[in-house]
Design a protein around this motif. Structure first.
Motif, mmCIF file in Angstrom:
data_model
loop_
_atom_site.group_PDB
_atom_site.id
_atom_site.type_symbol
_atom_site.label_atom_id
_atom_site.label_comp_id
_atom_site.label_asym_id
_atom_site.label_seq_id
_atom_site.Cartn_x
_atom_site.Cartn_y
_atom_site.Cartn_z
ATOM 1 N N GLN A 1 32.260 33.558 42.180
ATOM 2 C CA GLN A 1 33.083 34.084 43.160
ATOM 3 C C GLN A 1 34.966 34.114 42.763
ATOM 4 N N ARG B 1 28.447 38.304 36.041
ATOM 5 C CA ARG B 1 27.553 37.404 36.687
ATOM 6 C C ARG B 1 26.725 36.241 36.516
ATOM 7 N N ALA C 1 27.976 29.286 44.303
ATOM 8 C CA ALA C 1 28.279 30.372 44.060
ATOM 9 C C ALA C 1 29.939 31.361 44.546
ATOM 10 N N TYR D 1 24.875 29.583 34.100
ATOM 11 C CA TYR D 1 25.486 28.470 34.744
ATOM 12 C C TYR D 1 25.747 27.433 34.054
ATOM 13 N N VAL E 1 23.158 30.863 38.971
ATOM 14 C CA VAL E 1 23.130 29.479 39.165
ATOM 15 C C VAL E 1 21.744 29.262 39.301
ATOM 16 N N ALA F 1 26.446 37.713 45.225
ATOM 17 C CA ALA F 1 25.727 36.980 45.073
ATOM 18 C C ALA F 1 24.029 37.693 45.734
ATOM 19 N N SER G 1 27.229 36.347 41.077
ATOM 20 C CA SER G 1 26.141 35.127 40.841
ATOM 21 C C SER G 1 25.137 35.817 41.302
ATOM 22 N N THR G 2 24.044 35.269 40.215
ATOM 23 C CA THR G 2 21.975 35.164 40.560
ATOM 24 C C THR G 2 21.869 33.791 41.376
ATOM 25 N N LEU G 3 21.352 33.669 42.412
ATOM 26 C CA LEU G 3 20.341 31.849 42.762
ATOM 27 C C LEU G 3 19.699 31.872 42.205
ATOM 28 N N LEU H 1 28.598 35.916 50.231
ATOM 29 C CA LEU H 1 28.905 36.177 48.895
ATOM 30 C C LEU H 1 28.186 37.251 47.953
ATOM 31 N N ILE I 1 23.606 34.272 52.416
ATOM 32 C CA ILE I 1 24.464 35.222 51.188
ATOM 33 C C ILE I 1 24.806 35.956 52.392
#
Ligand code: FAD
Length: 281
Positions: free
Chosen positions: A22, A247, A18, A229, A250, A64, A28-30, A62, A57
């Motif tokens: 960035q 975005r 992430a 990703y 991930v 995210a 990102s989205t985890l 982050l 986060i």
């Protein structure tokens, strides 16, 4: 080959990915991989990983948020979905405190209604507004109606084509019909004043969204493109360079197999690539 699509096995691997993304101007989205857990303890362990992610986060500042699957949070374990509801409600409370957002992924069509009901119930709590959202799949016939209901309540949506094998009774069997519906639904979303995610690697879908935004004079920061990703990094970078919000999803963790198989199924070239690498090794 799974490492092309999966950021690694640990939380630290995901956070590193992430951070690196960035650095390229991409949020990102985890996603901690896993689905269809069979015990409450397993569901709680899955949720604990998300609580650690939300803390990280916030601590690292982050750009995210997190994506969760309800079957990973125990959706299958009781008919009222009380366990999943309580676990995800705690996650959303945590996301509110951390100033971030929980996206509830959409799984197979047997879960569509229950997922919508659960997200609507969570979003109805005033503190949660803007901190929980859902995914809608363009291959389902029902999606235009679902979008109307959800956006009417202010719920943010990620639109994707849909990754599960569905019967023609519920989903368009032909790709061309899914694509046409994706474009219609993109326009439906962009016509609301909410911040939605247009999740696709299909250049025709991206072009249609860009064109609609241009002709309707919609601010390009009013929505984001989302990609997976390891998929179409060139397109991700190009969109950032053009000033769009992007975005990346991930995924990480040991339970990568079903996710990986869905990615292979989407693109025959991936299977060929895998076969060639296996023959070489
Ligand atoms: P396609 O028509 O499948 O592909 C268009 C082009 O994109 C291909 O020609 C190829 O160039 C490229 N491409 C697509 N997939 C791959 C791949 N695996 N490897 C390499 N190149 C590829 N589905 C759900 O059902 N529920 C969800 O909650 C969900 N969340 C998602 C979140 C994000 C951020 C994204 C991007 C997708 C998500 N999906 C989800 C998956 C989605 O439904 C599709 O299965 C997937 O995105 C492929 O569709 P596409 O729009 O990229 O178009």
């Amino acid at each position: 080959m799974s490492s092309r699509f999966v950021a690694g096995m640990t939380i630290e691997d995901a956070l590193r990915a992430a951070e690196s993304i960035q650095g390229q101007g991409i949020a990102s989205t985890l996603d901690s991989l896993g689905e269809n857990v069979t015990t409450p303890a397993e569901a709680q362990r899955s949720a604990d990983i998300y609580h650690r992610l939300l803390d990280a986060i916030q601590a690292r500042g982050l750009k995210a948020n997190v994506s969760v699957k309800l079957t990973q949070m125990g959706m299958d374990l009781d008919p009222e979905h009380s366990l999943a509801r309580s676990i995800v409600s705690d996650l959303v409370d945590h996301a509110v405190a951390a100033g971030t957002f929980v996206r509830v992924d959409m799984e197979g069509s047997e879960y569509t209604q229950a997922t919508i009901d659960l997200v609507r119930a969570l979003h109805a709590k005033p503190e949660n507004r803007g901190h929980v959202g859902i995914v809608i799949q363009a291959y389902l016939y029902r999606s235009a109606q679902d979008i109307a209901t959800l956006t009417g309540e202010g719920i943010r949506i990620r639109l994707c084509k849909g990754a599960y094998k569905e019967p023609p009774a519920v989903a368009f069997p032909e790709k061309k019909d899914v694509d046409a519906n994706f474009i219609r639904l993109t326009e439906q979303l962009l016509d609301t004043s909410l911040y939605h995610g247009i999740a696709t690697h299909d250049e025709a879908m991206v072009a249609a969204a860009k064109e609609y935004v241009r002709t309707k004079n919609i601010d390009r920061h009013q929505f984001e493109f989302q990609m997976l990703y390891g998929v179409r990094r060139d397109l991700q970078r190009a969109l950032v360079a053009e000033g769009y919000n992007v975005r990346v999803y991930v995924p990480f963790g040991a339970e990568w197999y079903p996710y990986f198989m869905r990615r292979l199924a989407e693109r025959p070239a991936n299977v060929l690539f895998l076969a060639k690498n296996m023959l070489r090794s």
